[in-house]
Design a protein around this motif. Structure first.
Motif, PDB file in Angstrom:
ATOM      1  N   VAL A   1       0.789  -1.183   0.073  1.00 49.78           N
ATOM      2  CA  VAL A   1      -0.062   0.029  -0.058  1.00 49.78           C
ATOM      3  C   VAL A   1       0.985   1.215   0.207  1.00 49.78           C
ATOM      4  CG1 VAL A   1      -1.791   1.444   1.257  1.00 49.78           C
ATOM      5  CG2 VAL A   1      -1.741  -1.307   1.137  1.00 49.78           C
ATOM      6  N   LYS A   2       0.556   2.261  -0.906  1.00 50.33           N
ATOM      7  CA  LYS A   2       1.309   3.415  -1.009  1.00 50.33           C
ATOM      8  C   LYS A   2       0.108   4.472  -0.908  1.00 50.33           C
ATOM      9  CE  LYS A   2       5.343   5.610  -3.028  1.00 50.33           C
ATOM     10  NZ  LYS A   2       6.432   5.259  -3.893  1.00 50.33           N
ATOM     11  N   ASP A   3      -0.037   5.303  -0.111  1.00 52.25           N
ATOM     12  CA  ASP A   3      -1.071   6.037  -0.062  1.00 52.25           C
ATOM     13  C   ASP A   3      -2.540   5.329  -0.343  1.00 52.25           C
ATOM     14  OD1 ASP A   3       0.602   8.296   0.339  1.00 52.25           O
ATOM     15  OD2 ASP A   3       0.831   8.488  -2.010  1.00 52.25           O
ATOM     16  N   LYS A   4      -3.072   5.524  -1.442  1.00 55.26           N
ATOM     17  CA  LYS A   4      -4.431   4.807  -1.554  1.00 55.26           C
ATOM     18  C   LYS A   4      -4.258   3.803  -2.734  1.00 55.26           C
ATOM     19  CE  LYS A   4      -7.529   8.047   0.495  1.00 55.26           C
ATOM     20  NZ  LYS A   4      -7.840   7.311   1.471  1.00 55.26           N
ATOM     21  N   ASP A   5      -2.935   3.615  -3.110  1.00 51.79           N
ATOM     22  CA  ASP A   5      -2.857   2.784  -4.097  1.00 51.79           C
ATOM     23  C   ASP A   5      -2.278   1.484  -3.616  1.00 51.79           C
ATOM     24  OD1 ASP A   5      -3.324   4.306  -6.428  1.00 51.79           O
ATOM     25  OD2 ASP A   5      -1.236   5.272  -6.236  1.00 51.79           O
ATOM     26  N   PHE A   6      -3.076   0.427  -3.996  1.00 52.54           N
ATOM     27  CA  PHE A   6      -3.008  -1.008  -3.581  1.00 52.54           C
ATOM     28  C   PHE A   6      -2.452  -1.831  -4.792  1.00 52.54           C
ATOM     29  CE2 PHE A   6      -4.761  -5.241  -2.449  1.00 52.54           C
ATOM     30  CZ  PHE A   6      -3.875  -5.552  -1.566  1.00 52.54           C
ATOM     31  N   LEU A   7      -1.118  -2.581  -4.271  1.00 54.37           N
ATOM     32  CA  LEU A   7      -0.679  -3.589  -5.417  1.00 54.37           C
ATOM     33  C   LEU A   7      -0.624  -4.917  -4.720  1.00 54.37           C
ATOM     34  CD1 LEU A   7       0.950  -4.218  -7.816  1.00 54.37           C
ATOM     35  CD2 LEU A   7       3.026  -3.301  -6.481  1.00 54.37           C
ATOM     36  N   PHE A   8      -1.117  -5.998  -5.467  1.00 56.26           N
ATOM     37  CA  PHE A   8      -1.076  -7.444  -4.861  1.00 56.26           C
ATOM     38  C   PHE A   8      -0.490  -8.137  -5.841  1.00 56.26           C
ATOM     39  CE2 PHE A   8      -3.457 -11.304  -3.578  1.00 56.26           C
ATOM     40  CZ  PHE A   8      -3.208 -11.127  -2.276  1.00 56.26           C
ATOM     41  N   LYS A   9       0.641  -8.829  -5.451  1.00 57.14           N
ATOM     42  CA  LYS A   9       1.436  -9.768  -6.269  1.00 57.14           C
ATOM     43  C   LYS A   9       1.622 -11.099  -6.024  1.00 57.14           C
ATOM     44  CE  LYS A   9       5.431  -7.794  -7.123  1.00 57.14           C
ATOM     45  NZ  LYS A   9       6.624  -6.926  -7.237  1.00 57.14           N
ATOM     46  N   VAL A  10       1.284 -11.950  -6.658  1.00 58.86           N
ATOM     47  CA  VAL A  10       1.350 -13.253  -6.482  1.00 58.86           C
ATOM     48  C   VAL A  10       2.124 -13.961  -7.434  1.00 58.86           C
ATOM     49  CG1 VAL A  10      -0.027 -15.337  -6.109  1.00 58.86           C
ATOM     50  CG2 VAL A  10      -1.037 -13.347  -5.391  1.00 58.86           C
ATOM     51  N   GLU A  11       3.220 -14.830  -6.932  1.00 59.77           N
ATOM     52  CA  GLU A  11       4.087 -15.581  -7.994  1.00 59.77           C
ATOM     53  C   GLU A  11       4.107 -16.724  -7.265  1.00 59.77           C
ATOM     54  OE1 GLU A  11       7.773 -13.932  -8.253  1.00 59.77           O
ATOM     55  OE2 GLU A  11       7.249 -12.039  -9.215  1.00 59.77           O
ATOM     56  N   ASN A  12       3.824 -17.946  -8.297  1.00 61.32           N
ATOM     57  CA  ASN A  12       4.057 -19.230  -7.989  1.00 61.32           C
ATOM     58  C   ASN A  12       4.580 -20.216  -8.995  1.00 61.32           C
ATOM     59  OD1 ASN A  12       0.894 -18.710  -9.028  1.00 61.32           O
ATOM     60  ND2 ASN A  12       1.555 -20.951  -9.572  1.00 61.32           N
ATOM     61  N   SER A  13       5.235 -21.221  -8.375  1.00 59.02           N
ATOM     62  CA  SER A  13       5.598 -22.061  -9.425  1.00 59.02           C
ATOM     63  C   SER A  13       4.797 -22.855 -10.189  1.00 59.02           C
ATOM     64  CB  SER A  13       6.583 -23.210  -8.855  1.00 59.02           C
ATOM     65  OG  SER A  13       6.031 -23.869  -7.729  1.00 59.02           O
ATOM     66  N   ILE A  14       5.115 -23.282 -11.429  1.00 57.26           N
ATOM     67  CA  ILE A  14       4.023 -23.998 -12.288  1.00 57.26           C
ATOM     68  C   ILE A  14       4.605 -25.487 -12.418  1.00 57.26           C
ATOM     69  CG2 ILE A  14       2.955 -24.302 -14.596  1.00 57.26           C
ATOM     70  CD1 ILE A  14       3.449 -21.072 -14.718  1.00 57.26           C
ATOM     71  N   GLN A  15       4.023 -26.473 -11.926  1.00 56.26           N
ATOM     72  CA  GLN A  15       4.351 -27.787 -12.172  1.00 56.26           C
ATOM     73  C   GLN A  15       3.651 -28.582 -13.297  1.00 56.26           C
ATOM     74  OE1 GLN A  15       6.879 -28.602  -9.874  1.00 56.26           O
ATOM     75  NE2 GLN A  15       6.466 -26.832  -9.018  1.00 56.26           N
ATOM     76  N   ASP A  16       4.278 -29.353 -13.947  1.00 57.15           N
ATOM     77  CA  ASP A  16       3.771 -30.038 -15.413  1.00 57.15           C
ATOM     78  C   ASP A  16       2.964 -30.931 -14.902  1.00 57.15           C
ATOM     79  OD1 ASP A  16       3.416 -31.224 -17.791  1.00 57.15           O
ATOM     80  OD2 ASP A  16       5.570 -31.629 -18.208  1.00 57.15           O
ATOM     81  N   GLN A  17       1.491 -30.438 -15.369  1.00 59.64           N
ATOM     82  CA  GLN A  17       0.420 -31.130 -14.738  1.00 59.64           C
ATOM     83  C   GLN A  17       0.242 -32.416 -15.640  1.00 59.64           C
ATOM     84  OE1 GLN A  17      -3.009 -28.523 -15.047  1.00 59.64           O
ATOM     85  NE2 GLN A  17      -2.032 -27.225 -13.438  1.00 59.64           N
ATOM     86  N   ARG A  18       0.776 -32.515 -16.840  1.00 58.90           N
ATOM     87  CA  ARG A  18       0.659 -33.758 -17.726  1.00 58.90           C
ATOM     88  C   ARG A  18       1.076 -34.993 -16.929  1.00 58.90           C
ATOM     89  NH1 ARG A  18       3.724 -31.814 -22.806  1.00 58.90           N
ATOM     90  NH2 ARG A  18       5.123 -31.147 -20.896  1.00 58.90           N
TER      91      ARG A  18
END
Length: 139
Positions: free
Chosen positions: A75-92
């Protein structure tokens, strides 16, 4: 639906992560950080959980040793940043039917309705890492 306190939404995310940590064990690489003052801000309810659920669904369901999830709420002032990072596994390799869910489409529609000119949603897949970034001006 009325808006809820951002602090409440972030507590909900924190509680959800706590349950997932029980499920996946102490060695799970799950990080959640909040920076900035969230005290006086409000947000539409249950916008953020979709991104978190997807990270667990696609990045952690195998409980592979290389799996990780990183979530940052800034949060910076009234600006909200939501970041999500995740690994991707091979679903096959897991004989699961890969299907497109409705969560992200619903999220995009809700953002368009609630924050039409005050939000931006970006997602990309880079080097087996799925990155999402949601920016909302919470005026």
């Amino acid at each position: 639906v009325s808006k809820v306190k951002l602090s409440r939404e972030l507590k909900f995310i924190e509680d959800y992560i706590a349950v997932e940590k029980i499920r996946f064990g102490d060695n799970a690489k799950i990080n959640f950080e909040v920076s900035g003052s969230v005290d006086d801000l409000t947000i539409e309810p249950l916008l953020l959980i979709t991104l978190v659920e997807n990270a667990f669904k696609h990045g952690f369901y195998t409980n592979d040793i290389n799996s990780f999830i990183t979530i940052n709420a800034i949060v910076k002032d009234k600006d909200f940043l939501f970041k999500v990072e995740n690994s991707i596994q091979d679903q096959r390799h897991f004989n699961k039917t890969v299907r497109e869910g409705k969560g992200l489409n619903n999220l995009k529609e809700r953002l368009q309705l609630s924050y039409p000119k005050a939000s931006k949603y970006v997602f990309k897949n880079e080097n087996n890492i799925y990155k999402t970034q949601l920016e909302i001006n919470l005026e």
